[in-house]
Design a protein around this motif. Sequence first.
Motif, PDB file in Angstrom:
ATOM      1  N   TYR A 205       0.838  -1.320  -0.178  1.00 20.89           N
ATOM      2  CA  TYR A 205       0.018   0.008   0.078  1.00 20.89           C
ATOM      3  C   TYR A 205       0.944   1.148  -0.025  1.00 20.89           C
ATOM      4  CZ  TYR A 205       0.695  -0.260   5.154  1.00 20.89           C
ATOM      5  OH  TYR A 205       1.149  -0.334   6.610  1.00 20.89           O
ATOM      6  N   ASP A 206       0.125   2.314  -0.582  1.00 22.46           N
ATOM      7  CA  ASP A 206       0.956   3.618  -0.661  1.00 22.46           C
ATOM      8  C   ASP A 206       1.129   4.430   0.676  1.00 22.46           C
ATOM      9  OD1 ASP A 206      -1.328   4.857  -0.548  1.00 22.46           O
ATOM     10  OD2 ASP A 206      -1.595   5.083  -2.754  1.00 22.46           O
ATOM     11  N   GLU A 207       1.494   5.686   0.553  1.00 18.77           N
ATOM     12  CA  GLU A 207       1.483   6.644   1.777  1.00 18.77           C
ATOM     13  C   GLU A 207       0.199   6.838   2.138  1.00 18.77           C
ATOM     14  OE1 GLU A 207       5.250   9.646   1.314  1.00 18.77           O
ATOM     15  OE2 GLU A 207       4.142   9.512  -0.685  1.00 18.77           O
ATOM     16  N   ASP A 208      -0.777   6.836   1.470  1.00 15.42           N
ATOM     17  CA  ASP A 208      -2.267   7.162   1.772  1.00 15.42           C
ATOM     18  C   ASP A 208      -2.714   6.057   2.521  1.00 15.42           C
ATOM     19  OD1 ASP A 208      -1.937   9.671   1.066  1.00 15.42           O
ATOM     20  OD2 ASP A 208      -2.536   9.285  -1.044  1.00 15.42           O
ATOM     21  N   GLY A 209      -2.353   4.627   2.200  1.00 19.64           N
ATOM     22  CA  GLY A 209      -2.750   3.385   2.784  1.00 19.64           C
ATOM     23  C   GLY A 209      -3.597   2.576   1.564  1.00 19.64           C
ATOM     24  N   THR A 210      -3.699   3.301   0.532  1.00 18.77           N
ATOM     25  CA  THR A 210      -4.370   2.615  -0.648  1.00 18.77           C
ATOM     26  C   THR A 210      -3.610   1.403  -1.175  1.00 18.77           C
ATOM     27  OG1 THR A 210      -5.353   4.784  -1.175  1.00 18.77           O
ATOM     28  CG2 THR A 210      -5.448   2.896  -2.909  1.00 18.77           C
ATOM     29  N   ILE A 211      -4.527   0.506  -1.347  1.00 12.72           N
ATOM     30  CA  ILE A 211      -3.844  -0.848  -1.643  1.00 12.72           C
ATOM     31  C   ILE A 211      -3.234  -0.827  -3.376  1.00 12.72           C
ATOM     32  CG2 ILE A 211      -3.940  -3.409  -1.965  1.00 12.72           C
ATOM     33  CD1 ILE A 211      -5.879  -3.257   0.605  1.00 12.72           C
ATOM     34  N   VAL A 212      -2.083  -1.079  -3.620  1.00  9.70           N
ATOM     35  CA  VAL A 212      -1.817  -0.997  -5.011  1.00  9.70           C
ATOM     36  C   VAL A 212      -1.424  -2.298  -5.471  1.00  9.70           C
ATOM     37  CG1 VAL A 212      -1.021   1.487  -4.926  1.00  9.70           C
ATOM     38  CG2 VAL A 212       0.678  -0.417  -4.441  1.00  9.70           C
ATOM     39  N   GLU A 213      -1.082  -3.467  -4.811  1.00  9.29           N
ATOM     40  CA  GLU A 213      -0.666  -4.470  -5.112  1.00  9.29           C
ATOM     41  C   GLU A 213      -1.197  -5.666  -4.169  1.00  9.29           C
ATOM     42  OE1 GLU A 213      -0.487  -7.210  -7.441  1.00  9.29           O
ATOM     43  OE2 GLU A 213       0.767  -5.541  -8.794  1.00  9.29           O
ATOM     44  N   ALA A 214      -1.520  -7.025  -4.588  1.00 10.23           N
ATOM     45  CA  ALA A 214      -1.799  -7.984  -3.615  1.00 10.23           C
ATOM     46  C   ALA A 214      -1.623  -9.268  -4.361  1.00 10.23           C
ATOM     47  CB  ALA A 214      -3.212  -7.837  -2.973  1.00 10.23           C
ATOM     48  N   ASN A 215      -1.255 -10.237  -3.544  1.00  9.75           N
ATOM     49  CA  ASN A 215      -0.922 -11.596  -3.864  1.00  9.75           C
ATOM     50  C   ASN A 215      -2.231 -12.474  -3.896  1.00  9.75           C
ATOM     51  OD1 ASN A 215      -0.573 -12.578  -1.558  1.00  9.75           O
ATOM     52  ND2 ASN A 215       1.008 -13.275  -1.571  1.00  9.75           N
ATOM     53  N   PRO A 216      -2.188 -13.532  -4.653  1.00  8.59           N
ATOM     54  CA  PRO A 216      -3.463 -14.515  -4.418  1.00  8.59           C
ATOM     55  C   PRO A 216      -3.905 -15.041  -2.992  1.00  8.59           C
ATOM     56  CG  PRO A 216      -2.214 -14.946  -6.231  1.00  8.59           C
ATOM     57  CD  PRO A 216      -1.516 -14.115  -5.374  1.00  8.59           C
ATOM     58  N   THR A 217      -2.812 -15.098  -2.321  1.00 13.54           N
ATOM     59  CA  THR A 217      -2.854 -15.463  -0.772  1.00 13.54           C
ATOM     60  C   THR A 217      -3.421 -14.582   0.029  1.00 13.54           C
ATOM     61  OG1 THR A 217      -0.865 -16.834  -0.986  1.00 13.54           O
ATOM     62  CG2 THR A 217      -1.740 -16.484   1.240  1.00 13.54           C
ATOM     63  N   ALA A 218      -3.107 -13.186  -0.415  1.00 12.82           N
ATOM     64  CA  ALA A 218      -3.858 -12.203   0.458  1.00 12.82           C
ATOM     65  C   ALA A 218      -5.613 -12.066   0.056  1.00 12.82           C
ATOM     66  CB  ALA A 218      -3.373 -10.823   0.128  1.00 12.82           C
ATOM     67  N   CYS A 219      -5.856 -12.167  -1.312  1.00 15.71           N
ATOM     68  CA  CYS A 219      -7.114 -12.303  -1.731  1.00 15.71           C
ATOM     69  C   CYS A 219      -7.956 -13.503  -0.750  1.00 15.71           C
ATOM     70  CB  CYS A 219      -7.340 -12.557  -3.157  1.00 15.71           C
ATOM     71  SG  CYS A 219      -6.374 -10.981  -4.021  1.00 15.71           S
ATOM     72  N   GLN A 220      -7.306 -14.431  -0.896  1.00 20.87           N
ATOM     73  CA  GLN A 220      -7.667 -15.859  -0.020  1.00 20.87           C
ATOM     74  C   GLN A 220      -8.058 -15.377   1.221  1.00 20.87           C
ATOM     75  OE1 GLN A 220      -5.617 -19.296  -0.751  1.00 20.87           O
ATOM     76  NE2 GLN A 220      -7.060 -20.599   0.435  1.00 20.87           N
ATOM     77  N   LEU A 221      -7.008 -14.836   1.891  1.00 23.73           N
ATOM     78  CA  LEU A 221      -6.936 -14.656   3.485  1.00 23.73           C
ATOM     79  C   LEU A 221      -8.203 -13.705   3.705  1.00 23.73           C
ATOM     80  CD1 LEU A 221      -5.586 -14.865   6.356  1.00 23.73           C
ATOM     81  CD2 LEU A 221      -4.302 -13.339   5.676  1.00 23.73           C
ATOM     82  N   TYR A 222      -8.463 -12.505   2.953  1.00 26.55           N
ATOM     83  CA  TYR A 222      -9.319 -11.561   3.372  1.00 26.55           C
ATOM     84  C   TYR A 222     -10.736 -11.776   2.654  1.00 26.55           C
ATOM     85  CZ  TYR A 222      -5.185  -9.380   5.783  1.00 26.55           C
ATOM     86  OH  TYR A 222      -4.388  -9.006   6.578  1.00 26.55           O
ATOM     87  N   GLY A 223     -10.639 -12.742   1.813  1.00 27.27           N
ATOM     88  CA  GLY A 223     -12.046 -12.995   1.370  1.00 27.27           C
ATOM     89  C   GLY A 223     -12.521 -12.073  -0.072  1.00 27.27           C
ATOM     90  N   ASN A 225     -11.821 -10.983  -3.956  1.00 27.98           N
ATOM     91  CA  ASN A 225     -11.130 -11.019  -5.353  1.00 27.98           C
ATOM     92  C   ASN A 225     -10.156  -9.983  -5.585  1.00 27.98           C
ATOM     93  OD1 ASN A 225     -12.453  -8.954  -6.925  1.00 27.98           O
ATOM     94  ND2 ASN A 225     -14.049 -10.591  -7.016  1.00 27.98           N
ATOM     95  N   TYR A 226      -9.234  -9.986  -6.748  1.00 25.18           N
ATOM     96  CA  TYR A 226      -8.038  -9.193  -6.800  1.00 25.18           C
ATOM     97  C   TYR A 226      -8.538  -7.784  -7.025  1.00 25.18           C
ATOM     98  CZ  TYR A 226      -3.949  -7.029  -8.924  1.00 25.18           C
ATOM     99  OH  TYR A 226      -2.675  -6.245  -9.293  1.00 25.18           O
ATOM    100  N   GLU A 227      -9.595  -7.558  -7.973  1.00 22.43           N
ATOM    101  CA  GLU A 227     -10.116  -6.346  -8.302  1.00 22.43           C
ATOM    102  C   GLU A 227     -10.940  -5.830  -7.460  1.00 22.43           C
ATOM    103  OE1 GLU A 227     -10.519  -9.233 -10.269  1.00 22.43           O
ATOM    104  OE2 GLU A 227      -9.458  -8.731 -11.737  1.00 22.43           O
ATOM    105  N   GLU A 228     -11.397  -6.265  -6.565  1.00 30.65           N
ATOM    106  CA  GLU A 228     -12.086  -5.545  -5.402  1.00 30.65           C
ATOM    107  C   GLU A 228     -10.972  -5.207  -4.451  1.00 30.65           C
ATOM    108  OE1 GLU A 228     -16.259  -8.368  -4.960  1.00 30.65           O
ATOM    109  OE2 GLU A 228     -14.306  -9.213  -3.880  1.00 30.65           O
ATOM    110  N   LEU A 229      -9.810  -5.849  -4.170  1.00 30.37           N
ATOM    111  CA  LEU A 229      -8.817  -5.499  -3.287  1.00 30.37           C
ATOM    112  C   LEU A 229      -8.080  -4.237  -3.787  1.00 30.37           C
ATOM    113  CD1 LEU A 229      -8.150  -6.623  -0.634  1.00 30.37           C
ATOM    114  CD2 LEU A 229      -6.267  -7.933  -1.642  1.00 30.37           C
ATOM    115  N   ILE A 230      -7.595  -4.137  -4.778  1.00 35.96           N
ATOM    116  CA  ILE A 230      -6.941  -3.045  -5.536  1.00 35.96           C
ATOM    117  C   ILE A 230      -7.676  -1.823  -5.601  1.00 35.96           C
ATOM    118  CG2 ILE A 230      -5.714  -2.167  -7.377  1.00 35.96           C
ATOM    119  CD1 ILE A 230      -4.513  -4.774  -6.154  1.00 35.96           C
ATOM    120  N   GLY A 231      -7.059  -0.852  -4.756  1.00 38.99           N
ATOM    121  CA  GLY A 231      -7.824   0.576  -4.633  1.00 38.99           C
ATOM    122  C   GLY A 231      -8.523   0.712  -3.232  1.00 38.99           C
TER     123      GLY A 231
END
Length: 812
Positions: A205-223, A225-231
């Motif tokens: 995540y960037d200086e504002d806390g916005t998520i800019v990248e995540a791996n598949p394990t992160a998507c699975q852990l927090y429930g 999908n990738y497109e929902e997590l980014i941003g």
Amino acid sequence: MRTKTVFELLYEASKAITSEIELQNVVQKVTDIGTELAGAQFGAFFYNVINQKGESLVLYTISGVAKEAFSKFPMPRNTKIFEPTFAATGTVRYDDVTQQPHYGKNPPHQGMPRGHLPVRSYLAVPVVSPFTKEAIGGLFFGHPEPGRFTEESEKLVEGIAVQAAIAITNARLFEEKIHNETRLKEQREQYKSIFNAITDSAIIYDEDGTIVEANPTACQLYGYNYEELIGLNASLFFRNPGDFQALKEIALSGREYAGVHDRIRKDGSLISVEYKGLRFIFKDSPHVLSVSREAALQRQTKEALQKDESLAHIITSTSPVTLWMTDSGGQTIYINQTWVDWVGGSRESHLENRWLNAVLPEDRERVASAFDKAFLNRRLFSTEFRIHRKNGEIRWCFSNGSPYYKEDGSFGGYAGSISDTTDRKAAEQKLASQNTLINTITNNTQQALFLMNDQQVCTYMNPAAEQMSGFKMEEVRDKPLHYYVHHTHPDGSHFPIEDCLIDRALPTKAQTKGEEVFVHKDGHFYPVAFTASPIVENGVPIGTVIEVRDTTEEKRIEEALRNKEKQAMQMLEEKVKERTQALEKTNFELLRFTSIASHDLKEPARKISIFSKMLQDRLDNNLDEISDRHLHKIIQSSDRMVLLIDDLLTLSRLSNTQRQVEKVDLNQVINEVINSLEIPIQEQNAQIKLENLPVVTCVAIQMEQVFQNLISNSLKFSHKQRSAFIHISGEDSWLNGKEAVTILYRDNGIGFRSDQAEKIFDIFYRLHNKEEFEGTGIGLAIVKKIIDTHQGTIRAEGKVGEGACFEITLPK
């Protein structure tokens, strides 16, 4: 006659050449331009390339003829003719290469192979890299006529060779750039694959806390999908967003955070995770990498953690850049295997500050000082230096690093990387040299250059443009260039920009050129010649380059030349008319004299012959043997005198007769000759074979006389032990660089010696005495005279006892 200087021609050639970036297109354009500027009929460029396997190959391009005309021949060898070019020792120019003492001295000692392009004029220039001085290849130009290349041709081609060397170097750099970009893309994909393969949850995540990248394990852990997590903002995972803010500030300050915490999943359920976070630079700005896993799975994932550590070790060991780390005192405590692969030794031998031993002595103190200064102030560290590779090579490197902090927030030291920048630095230096060259050319050329943006506003003028227009750069920035230099017709009427051919180049994305009249700053009009070339990027026109030449002086000179040429032509026409009339009168008088002289000379010869025959008939039985022989010789001599006078008259009339040329079928001509010689042909039992005879443009009756004399000679000089055989054939050929036909005439007669091949065409020259064979010795002289008047050539070959061959070449 060229109206442009060598420099202008070279500048235009340079623009055309540097407009290409692909190597094959560059060398083909170099060959085409060189052939045109040198005035050659054909040209070739042999050049060296290194393929992706590291193999050295010799390729070539050709201009002026189809490539198939050359593909059947082997590559040129390093002979005396080609050596100066391939060895890059200098330019070679021959008015006639076939007359050089070292021509045809290499096996099979025949010069150009049969079927090769006809080369007499020869010009060859080596193409040498201005940076490495290596021989890139060679430009070769030829022409079938001798003496076609001049000193100006040589200078032009030498200039083209310099431009070619720069363009080829740029094309190679471009290919290398594409290769490096492809390799970098592959490495990025590899790192992306590694990031996605990590079994722990990894979020950036960037200086504002916005998520800019995540791996598949992160998507699975927090429930998610990738497109929902980014941003999303990472604070959404925390019941108390203030907890996230505190962790983020720790990481962005350069310290590392870690612990166990409850996080919120997408479905609202809580999950206990063990987490760790640290600051790093991602896409040129500070970011935080947060790695987490389910706390309940810690023991179960110990083996997976060991695998990750092993994977991290593999990454650092096989990284294309050197990775390093220091302790809080600035001493190096880690350096990866890449540095050892570069400079040798062991990893331990480069710890503390011993890695500086691989840095060149003249750079060592500067590098150490730059690091100490950054270290003391806890600032980013970056510097360039040179190292000694273990193979003895000196390479340029760039190192950068930043401070890192321990879990308790204390300063841990510096971590960074070292990359090899030798190739990039060399490319930058070459690019700087090229830019310097281009700036030197544009600032010193007499050609005015303007650059307009997509709004037709001038953004650049070279000194020649300022001098020609009277405007300075800062004076023409407020509106389109047209309204400063091209707004009014010479008659005073308005010139709309929509009608201007120069300004049409950009919207049409097509080059325009022509002549126009510009308006000077002081108001006077002046004629110009221009070329407007659009600049297009990704299909979008973004500007226009305009080349302009003031043609005022050219117009004045052209007008003066036209007036002088007109006066000269009038004088010449009058002189030609006078001399033609005098020549016609002289020719008429000469022809009249020749006819009268022929009649007056033949008259007494006829009388001698007639009265001698009458005397022989009357005294047939009363003459003794000696008197009869003398009388017989008188009759023969007088008859031969009549024939000689007729042949001389024929020969003289060849120069005075007005020729009525037409398309003539040689099959028809020779068949008419065969019919007229039917009786002697049957008496000799002779055979005549005709094959592939062409249609030629000639005087039919004269061509009939050529073959009448040749066939009569073959019958006269036939071999006594065999029947006469004559073979006449035709084939296409070249004569003085133009299409022609060659007629080969062969017989199986008594032949002649090779040293007599040229003499037999001399008037009155006889190979045998008159007692052996009749004749006047003028027949072949007449043949040669006729062929010469048709702008053709004839040559003879013979072998005693085997026969003769005549090769006649005539224009089509």
